[in-house]
Scaffold this motif. Sequence first.
Motif, mmCIF file in Angstrom:
data_model
loop_
_atom_site.group_PDB
_atom_site.id
_atom_site.type_symbol
_atom_site.label_atom_id
_atom_site.label_comp_id
_atom_site.label_asym_id
_atom_site.label_seq_id
_atom_site.Cartn_x
_atom_site.Cartn_y
_atom_site.Cartn_z
ATOM 1 N N CYS A 211 0.787 -1.091 0.012
ATOM 2 C CA CYS A 211 0.053 0.045 -0.096
ATOM 3 C C CYS A 211 0.691 1.233 0.156
ATOM 4 O O CYS A 211 0.504 2.435 0.160
ATOM 5 N N GLY A 212 2.341 1.153 0.244
ATOM 6 C CA GLY A 212 2.971 2.326 0.330
ATOM 7 C C GLY A 212 3.043 2.994 1.246
ATOM 8 O O GLY A 212 3.846 4.157 1.472
ATOM 9 N N THR A 213 2.425 2.424 2.426
ATOM 10 C CA THR A 213 2.533 3.361 3.721
ATOM 11 C C THR A 213 3.809 3.183 4.260
ATOM 12 O O THR A 213 4.619 2.251 4.417
ATOM 13 N N SER A 214 4.584 4.445 4.899
ATOM 14 C CA SER A 214 5.913 4.354 5.550
ATOM 15 C C SER A 214 5.516 3.248 6.846
ATOM 16 O O SER A 214 4.535 3.446 7.508
ATOM 17 N N LEU A 215 7.017 3.038 7.400
ATOM 18 C CA LEU A 215 6.637 2.049 8.426
ATOM 19 C C LEU A 215 8.029 2.532 9.057
ATOM 20 O O LEU A 215 8.835 3.082 8.811
ATOM 21 N N GLY A 216 8.076 2.143 10.505
ATOM 22 C CA GLY A 216 8.928 2.244 11.179
ATOM 23 C C GLY A 216 8.789 1.432 12.616
ATOM 24 O O GLY A 216 7.932 1.160 13.107
ATOM 25 N N ILE B 287 2.995 4.396 9.629
ATOM 26 C CA ILE B 287 3.066 5.554 10.323
ATOM 27 C C ILE B 287 2.844 6.855 9.130
ATOM 28 O O ILE B 287 2.935 6.520 8.045
ATOM 29 N N ASN B 288 2.148 7.811 9.682
ATOM 30 C CA ASN B 288 1.787 8.992 8.476
ATOM 31 C C ASN B 288 2.447 10.159 9.311
ATOM 32 O O ASN B 288 2.610 10.486 10.514
ATOM 33 N N SER B 289 3.077 11.067 8.343
ATOM 34 C CA SER B 289 3.823 12.258 8.815
ATOM 35 C C SER B 289 2.459 13.241 9.125
ATOM 36 O O SER B 289 1.831 13.494 8.529
ATOM 37 N N LYS B 290 2.862 13.884 10.256
ATOM 38 C CA LYS B 290 1.931 15.006 10.983
ATOM 39 C C LYS B 290 2.654 16.222 10.604
ATOM 40 O O LYS B 290 1.745 17.205 10.301
ATOM 41 N N ASP B 291 3.898 16.145 10.515
ATOM 42 C CA ASP B 291 4.650 17.460 10.307
ATOM 43 C C ASP B 291 6.114 17.225 10.014
ATOM 44 O O ASP B 291 6.247 15.865 9.982
ATOM 45 N N GLU C 164 2.918 9.647 13.024
ATOM 46 C CA GLU C 164 1.826 9.307 13.928
ATOM 47 C C GLU C 164 1.503 7.677 13.492
ATOM 48 O O GLU C 164 1.375 7.212 12.262
ATOM 49 N N ASP C 165 1.413 6.718 14.536
ATOM 50 C CA ASP C 165 0.948 5.340 14.101
ATOM 51 C C ASP C 165 -0.606 5.451 13.940
ATOM 52 O O ASP C 165 -1.366 5.893 14.424
ATOM 53 N N VAL C 166 -0.607 4.699 12.615
ATOM 54 C CA VAL C 166 -1.992 4.933 12.016
ATOM 55 C C VAL C 166 -3.112 4.113 12.660
ATOM 56 O O VAL C 166 -4.167 4.167 12.732
ATOM 57 N N THR C 167 -2.512 3.300 13.755
ATOM 58 C CA THR C 167 -3.513 2.218 14.448
ATOM 59 C C THR C 167 -3.924 2.877 15.765
ATOM 60 O O THR C 167 -5.027 2.850 15.940
#
Length: 353
Positions: A23-28, A39-43, A48-51
């Motif tokens: 899906c292309g989502t960033s991971l860490g 994770i999604n970038s907030k700034d 932020e952990d999407v879960t």
Amino acid sequence: MKMFHCGQCASLLYFENSCCTSCGTSLGFAPDVMDLLAINSKDADTWEDVTNGNQYKLCGNYRNQGACNWLLPVSDTHTFCIACRLNRTIPDLSVARNHDLWVRLEREKRRLVYSLLRLGLPCEPRQEDQYGLAFDFLADQPAMFDERAKVITGHSHGVITLNIAEADPVERERMRSQMAEPYRTVLGHFRHESGHYYWDHLVRPGPWLGRVREVFGDDTRDYKLALDQHYQCGPPANWQNSYISAYASSHPWEDWAETWAHYLHMVDTLETAWQLGLRVNAKRGSEMNSGPGEAFDPYRTDDFDGLVKLWLPLTLALNSLNRSMGHEHAYPFVLADPVVEKLRLVHRIVNSG
């Protein structure tokens, strides 16, 4: 190693992934929860952990070098993650290929750190604790015609030095052949050298030293003399009856480090098998299924005999799979009874804290 799934699309992930290939989502990887998070970038500085919405920041080597995929809590004042803060020296990245070799070393080092965290072992960075752990990743100096320019992989007073040439598969295979080693990997080096570090922290200063000497031998033997004799004369003819490897027969310190590394091989590989749901029948008949139950966790079990019972058929399966693909044995070891007892003692010491 645990199996990880994308928090966005539930696809299976590798420990080293920094982006979900589905899906292309960033991971860490977040050591505080020991999970690989979507994770999604907030700034610019917050992810932020999407879960569950927990907030993190990227390790400095994730952001700048692409050499790490670990996270820190956003409130953490450090720039680098716990694994990267263990680095005291990294290669000169202006030199061609050094970046690629370093990235390979970091990938395997993070697997070591994962295991240390799972076992609850101390792995504080030396820059933050005088008794902590540090890594020097060094390269041989070219064209000096001087053995002193050669970087020797080893451990000394909490500092693990690794020659970055070990990350070159061609060079490592050359050394494996030259040293007559059936097994030589970067991760194996990390696990072995960490054994020397934990000898100093778990064995030498504590109540286990006497028992370790009974099982592994007298570590007060002259170390340099013992290694010189090993390299000149080779291991004893019947070393397989008492040691996990030929090198382990050289000195009790090396026997401990080789056995320690093997214990880490065992628990991490068993965790991978458990997480994948692998089951191996040790004997004919479904009633002899040797696969672990749902509650099995090789990193947290007190049952060493249970580990060995699961390990032996799994290694047979590993070797059989490799042979079916035309490769040599993935597991070129024999666990003689004295070796099992050494592994048992390592297990007891690791779980005594």
